[in-house]
Motif scaffolding. Structure first.
Motif, PDB file in Angstrom:
ATOM      1  N   THR A 178       0.831  -1.205   0.000  1.00 52.00           N
ATOM      2  CA  THR A 178       0.000   0.000   0.000  1.00 52.00           C
ATOM      3  C   THR A 178       0.864   1.253   0.000  1.00 52.00           C
ATOM      4  O   THR A 178       0.596   2.212  -0.732  1.00 52.00           O
ATOM      5  N   ARG A 179       1.914   1.245   0.799  1.00 51.72           N
ATOM      6  CA  ARG A 179       2.807   2.402   0.850  1.00 51.72           C
ATOM      7  C   ARG A 179       3.503   2.622  -0.487  1.00 51.72           C
ATOM      8  O   ARG A 179       3.688   3.767  -0.921  1.00 51.72           O
ATOM      9  N   TYR A 188       0.930   4.267  -2.829  1.00 54.18           N
ATOM     10  CA  TYR A 188       0.726   5.683  -2.522  1.00 54.18           C
ATOM     11  C   TYR A 188       1.951   6.507  -2.921  1.00 54.18           C
ATOM     12  O   TYR A 188       1.822   7.619  -3.449  1.00 54.18           O
ATOM     13  N   THR A 189       3.133   5.967  -2.673  1.00 52.42           N
ATOM     14  CA  THR A 189       4.356   6.675  -3.060  1.00 52.42           C
ATOM     15  C   THR A 189       4.448   6.814  -4.573  1.00 52.42           C
ATOM     16  O   THR A 189       4.844   7.868  -5.092  1.00 52.42           O
ATOM     17  N   ILE A 205       1.957   6.951  -6.696  1.00 53.28           N
ATOM     18  CA  ILE A 205       0.997   7.978  -7.112  1.00 53.28           C
ATOM     19  C   ILE A 205       1.556   9.370  -6.842  1.00 53.28           C
ATOM     20  O   ILE A 205       1.462  10.278  -7.680  1.00 53.28           O
ATOM     21  N   PHE A 206       2.156   9.541  -5.670  1.00 52.70           N
ATOM     22  CA  PHE A 206       2.728  10.843  -5.316  1.00 52.70           C
ATOM     23  C   PHE A 206       3.835  11.240  -6.288  1.00 52.70           C
ATOM     24  O   PHE A 206       3.876  12.382  -6.769  1.00 52.70           O
ATOM     25  N   HIS A 244      -6.349  12.998  -0.022  1.00 50.52           N
ATOM     26  CA  HIS A 244      -5.865  12.384   1.215  1.00 50.52           C
ATOM     27  C   HIS A 244      -6.627  12.900   2.435  1.00 50.52           C
ATOM     28  O   HIS A 244      -6.763  12.173   3.431  1.00 50.52           O
ATOM     29  N   ASN A 289      -8.252   2.135   2.913  1.00 54.33           N
ATOM     30  CA  ASN A 289      -6.871   2.593   2.785  1.00 54.33           C
ATOM     31  C   ASN A 289      -6.028   1.625   1.966  1.00 54.33           C
ATOM     32  O   ASN A 289      -5.231   2.042   1.126  1.00 54.33           O
ATOM     33  N   ASP A 290      -6.211   0.334   2.197  1.00 54.61           N
ATOM     34  CA  ASP A 290      -5.364  -0.670   1.555  1.00 54.61           C
ATOM     35  C   ASP A 290      -5.874  -1.125   0.194  1.00 54.61           C
ATOM     36  O   ASP A 290      -5.100  -1.668  -0.597  1.00 54.61           O
ATOM     37  N   TRP A 341      -8.707   0.397  -5.018  1.00 57.14           N
ATOM     38  CA  TRP A 341      -7.961   1.222  -5.974  1.00 57.14           C
ATOM     39  C   TRP A 341      -8.740   1.514  -7.256  1.00 57.14           C
ATOM     40  O   TRP A 341      -8.610   2.624  -7.802  1.00 57.14           O
ATOM     41  N   LYS A 371     -10.602   4.535  -6.073  1.00 56.76           N
ATOM     42  CA  LYS A 371      -9.840   5.672  -5.547  1.00 56.76           C
ATOM     43  C   LYS A 371      -9.085   6.419  -6.643  1.00 56.76           C
ATOM     44  O   LYS A 371      -9.039   7.654  -6.632  1.00 56.76           O
TER      45      LYS A 371
END
Length: 218
Positions: free
Chosen positions: A31-32, A35-36, A38-39, A88, A109-110, A113, A116
């Motif tokens: 998950t991290r 998100y990373t 995407i960022f 976020h 959160n996990d 997708w 999201k």
């Protein structure tokens, strides 16, 4: 790009499972990573828009009325970063009170997708139809928020550095170890310290070369 993101998001679950199986990633780490990713992707998009926003947006109805050649790049960056913040913020509101992965809302959160990522794309598009005056105020709020964020990150970074150093010094001095001191940790600590100083100086030189012109050197 939103269509591409939607298509990719449909495969996210399978991709995460494959990565998790092949690289023993936990669901939290996967998950991290997502998100990373995407960022980083949106940061690259914002960087591109900072330079070429006017050429990209001048042919889109309504948006071209609020996109001026001198300020279009900056306002485009504000819009993209605001979309990330808003996305976020929504997630954080929905996750208030969630304490562990067993909570059903933790799935928001996990996972989820395929929903999201399109939602994030919709927020980005909506931001480009928002009047510039809103982002004039948002820019000042972002400056304050960015300053607080950097301050918090510095505190966490310093704490991490001290914890790392104390751990290796303890290993070097042999605290709690019958064999006594282990000088390999001393050499490793000195090597890492020197390497980080070199990297820091290298980045300083790179930024001076990239952003400093004319009388800036004097």
């Amino acid at each position: 790009s939103c269509c591409t993101a939607l298509a990719c998001s449909c495969c996210v679950g399978l991709s995460c499972q494959c990565f998790g199986y092949a690289m023993t990633f936990t669901k939290s780490i996967a998950t991290r990573v997502l998100y990373t990713s995407i960022f980083v992707a949106l940061s690259v998009v914002a960087w591109i828009f900072s330079m070429y926003a006017y050429e990209i947006l001048e042919y889109i109805p309504y948006i071209n009325d609020t996109c001026y050649e001198g300020t279009c790049g900056a306002f485009s960056v504000y819009r993209i970063t605001f979309a990330m913040f808003f996305f976020h913020a929504l997630l954080s509101i929905f996750l208030i009170g969630v304490r562990n992965a067993k909570d059903i809302r933790a799935q928001l959160n996990d996972g989820w997708w395929p929903l999201k990522i399109p939602l994030l794309c919709i927020i980005i598009v909506a931001a480009f139809f928002t009047p510039n005056v809103f982002f004039t105020y948002y820019a000042w709020a972002a400056i304050v928020g960015a300053g607080l964020f950097i301050l918090i990150q510095l505190v966490l970074l310093v704490d991490f550095a001290y914890s790392w150093s104390e751990s290796w010094v303890a290993q070097w001095q042999g605290d709690g170890v019958e064999e006594g001191e282990n000088r390999s940790y001393l050499y490793a600590l000195l090597a890492i310290t020197g390497l980080l100083y070199i990297i820091s100086l290298g980045f300083d030189a790179f930024m001076y070369g990239l952003f400093c012109f004319g009388d800036c050197w004097w």
